[in-house]
Design an enzyme around this catalytic site. Structure first.
Site, PDB file in Angstrom:
ATOM      1  N   TYR A  14       0.811  -1.220   0.000  1.00 20.84           N
ATOM      2  CA  TYR A  14       0.000   0.000   0.000  1.00 20.84           C
ATOM      3  C   TYR A  14       0.846   1.274   0.000  1.00 20.84           C
ATOM      4  O   TYR A  14       0.306   2.375  -0.060  1.00 20.84           O
ATOM      5  CB  TYR A  14      -0.927   0.026   1.222  1.00 20.84           C
ATOM      6  N   HIS A  19      -4.421   5.848  -0.649  1.00 23.09           N
ATOM      7  CA  HIS A  19      -4.958   5.609   0.694  1.00 23.09           C
ATOM      8  C   HIS A  19      -3.886   5.737   1.771  1.00 23.09           C
ATOM      9  O   HIS A  19      -4.208   5.872   2.941  1.00 23.09           O
ATOM     10  CB  HIS A  19      -5.621   4.231   0.750  1.00 23.09           C
ATOM     11  N   TYR A  60      -5.414  -1.647  10.322  1.00 20.82           N
ATOM     12  CA  TYR A  60      -5.773  -1.210   8.982  1.00 20.82           C
ATOM     13  C   TYR A  60      -6.590   0.064   9.072  1.00 20.82           C
ATOM     14  O   TYR A  60      -7.119   0.425  10.126  1.00 20.82           O
ATOM     15  CB  TYR A  60      -6.504  -2.324   8.227  1.00 20.82           C
ATOM     16  N   ASN A  62      -9.521   1.180   8.374  1.00 17.06           N
ATOM     17  CA  ASN A  62     -10.873   1.239   8.929  1.00 17.06           C
ATOM     18  C   ASN A  62     -10.935   0.945  10.426  1.00 17.06           C
ATOM     19  O   ASN A  62     -11.998   1.046  11.024  1.00 17.06           O
ATOM     20  CB  ASN A  62     -11.807   0.303   8.162  1.00 17.06           C
ATOM     21  N   ASN A 108     -13.740   6.241   6.064  1.00 16.32           N
ATOM     22  CA  ASN A 108     -13.999   5.217   7.076  1.00 16.32           C
ATOM     23  C   ASN A 108     -12.973   5.217   8.212  1.00 16.32           C
ATOM     24  O   ASN A 108     -13.320   4.943   9.360  1.00 16.32           O
ATOM     25  CB  ASN A 108     -14.068   3.831   6.437  1.00 16.32           C
TER      26      ASN A 108
END
Length: 176
Positions: A14, A19, A60, A62, A108
């Protein structure tokens, strides 16, 4: 003591995605100031500076509220002394918006923090949105060279606002 939390996902795959904008912004700040992440505490990588802590949750995106809640309790930090740095699809790529309070909007990770910790100052870094790509695919997509350059400029601007926040000089909503 101030707590600056960059949001992202912990796996290496990632790293260069939209993100992970929060992680990338705090990484930029840490490197610019000659610091390093040296500790893992409260499910986050930690870097300590003079009067502040920089954190990257290992949860993570969220579930970011879990780590922020633990950090806040462990270091006894007031909500107003926590800055959350995150990506924002509703802002043009590279645009930055600092708000002292507000809703989580469509994010989120920020929603989880608001639900578990409360409302804190936040620094949103615009990543724009490509309407031709599903949202989840877009935020997890790798930045192309042009986007990398735009985001690098955004990290520089964010670094200035982080410094102002640490100094206690960032006391009004700002968009740059």
């Amino acid at each position: 003591m101030k707590l600056i939390v960059g949001l992202g996902n912990p796996e290496g795959k990632y790293t260069n995605t939209y993100h992970n904008t929060g992680f990338n912004a705090v990484d930029f700040f840490v490197k610019k100031n000659g610091l390093k992440f040296t500790t893992t505490k409260c499910r986050a990588e930690i870097c300590k500076g003079d009067g502040y802590i920089i954190a990257k949750p290992n949860t993570y995106m969220n579930l970011s509220g879990d780590s922020v809640q633990e950090l806040r309790k462990y270091f006894k930090i007031a909500l107003s002394d926590i800055m959350i740095i995150l990506d924002d699809i509703d802002l043009p790529k590279g645009k930055i918006r600092y708000r002292m309070e507000g809703s989580a909007g469509t994010h989120n990770g920020l929603r989880d923090i608001v639900n578990k910790v409360g409302i804190t100052p936040r620094l949103r870094i615009g990543i724009g949105r490509d309407e031709n790509i599903p949202l989840r695919d877009y935020v997890l997509s790798t930045l192309d060279p042009t986007s990398k350059a735009t985001m690098q400029e955004a990290y520089e601007k964010a670094s200035v606002l982080i410094e102002q926040f640490i100094a206690g000089d960032l006391c009004q909503d700002t968009t740059i």
